[in-house]
Design a protein around this motif. Structure first.
Motif, PDB file in Angstrom:
ATOM      1  N   ALA A  16      22.034 -68.402-154.344  1.00 50.17           N
ATOM      2  CA  ALA A  16      23.300 -67.661-154.439  1.00 50.17           C
ATOM      3  C   ALA A  16      23.117 -66.190-154.126  1.00 50.17           C
ATOM      4  O   ALA A  16      24.041 -65.532-153.630  1.00 50.17           O
ATOM      5  CB  ALA A  16      23.886 -67.837-155.837  1.00 50.17           C
ATOM      6  N   ALA A  17      21.909 -65.665-154.426  1.00 49.03           N
ATOM      7  CA  ALA A  17      21.644 -64.247-154.151  1.00 49.03           C
ATOM      8  C   ALA A  17      21.663 -63.945-152.661  1.00 49.03           C
ATOM      9  O   ALA A  17      21.882 -62.798-152.251  1.00 49.03           O
ATOM     10  CB  ALA A  17      20.292 -63.850-154.743  1.00 49.03           C
ATOM     11  N   MET A  18      21.444 -64.956-151.826  1.00 50.03           N
ATOM     12  CA  MET A  18      21.463 -64.761-150.375  1.00 50.03           C
ATOM     13  C   MET A  18      22.826 -65.081-149.770  1.00 50.03           C
ATOM     14  O   MET A  18      22.994 -65.029-148.554  1.00 50.03           O
ATOM     15  CB  MET A  18      20.391 -65.651-149.733  1.00 50.03           C
ATOM     16  CG  MET A  18      18.972 -65.317-150.172  1.00 50.03           C
ATOM     17  SD  MET A  18      17.723 -66.322-149.336  1.00 50.03           S
ATOM     18  CE  MET A  18      18.041 -67.929-150.109  1.00 50.03           C
ATOM     19  N   MET A  19      23.773 -65.430-150.623  1.00 53.33           N
ATOM     20  CA  MET A  19      25.106 -65.786-150.148  1.00 53.33           C
ATOM     21  C   MET A  19      26.103 -64.704-150.564  1.00 53.33           C
ATOM     22  O   MET A  19      25.801 -63.882-151.443  1.00 53.33           O
ATOM     23  CB  MET A  19      25.504 -67.147-150.717  1.00 53.33           C
ATOM     24  CG  MET A  19      24.541 -68.266-150.336  1.00 53.33           C
ATOM     25  SD  MET A  19      24.983 -69.862-151.046  1.00 53.33           S
ATOM     26  CE  MET A  19      26.413 -70.278-150.047  1.00 53.33           C
TER      27      MET A  19
END
Length: 201
Positions: A62-65
């Protein structure tokens, strides 16, 4: 945030259908405690979703989204609110149908279920920040506290609601519970966001 809620719903439906079935069964069993327990027990669903997130390393993905910390945290609250509302509506419908088909069995009153909804929101507001702070793996001991809180709340609501139903004090009790739910939600959500950000650093 809608996509995050749908993701949690699909995971819950695929992995824990029996969990949802248990809530539905309790909603249909005669008696105030069973229906009230079904509503309050629904407050535990976000923790199950969080446990699957941790096991699958979803937070790293989620941190990359393009999701903000606020979206991720608020999605868990919204997921819980939706299931609490669904459990309350299901209990109202099933208990009403039960009272028509089998009047002698005794059914949960709408007063008990409305009070249970408010108490469930309070339980969610008190426990979700703890899960964001410690996580589901490290917070196993917290689960005993949560289970105790859920069962104790269900017993308390089921015990006092019949006495308050139709009583002049019921409106005051329900108003106080609703106000507590609103205040705790206003405080709990930003607190959980801060805890989530601190944990990610």
């Amino acid at each position: 945030m809608q996509a995050l809620i749908l993701k949690d719903f699909y995971v819950m439906w695929k992995q824990t259908r029996i969990f949802l079935l248990v809530i539905l069964v309790f909603s249909a069993i005669p008696g105030s405690f069973n229906a009230v327990f079904a509503v309050i027990y629904s407050a535990m669903l976000p923790y199950t979703a969080m446990a699957y997130d941790e096991r699958s390393k979803w937070n790293q993905l989620a941190a990359m989204m393009p999701y903000s910390d606020r979206d991720i945290v608020l999605s868990k609250y919204a997921f819980g609110w939706l299931f609490l509302l669904a459990a309350t509506v299901a209990s109202l419908v099933l208990q009403a149908a039960l009272s028509l088909v089998w009047p002698a069995a005794g059914s949960a009153s709408p007063a008990a279920l409305l009070l249970a909804l408010c108490v469930s929101v309070c339980v969610l507001d008190l426990t979700l920040p703890l899960m964001f702070r410690f996580g589901t793996e490290r917070g196993r001991l917290l689960m005993f506290f949560i289970i105790f809180l859920v069962c104790g709340s269900a017993g308390a609501v089921a015990g006092i609601a019949p006495d308050l139903n139709g009583n002049a004090y019921f409106a005051l009790t329900l108003s106080a519970a609703a106000l507590a739910a609103v205040v705790l939600t206003v405080l709990s959500v930003p607190f959980s966001i801060r805890l989530y950000r601190r944990k990610r650093r």
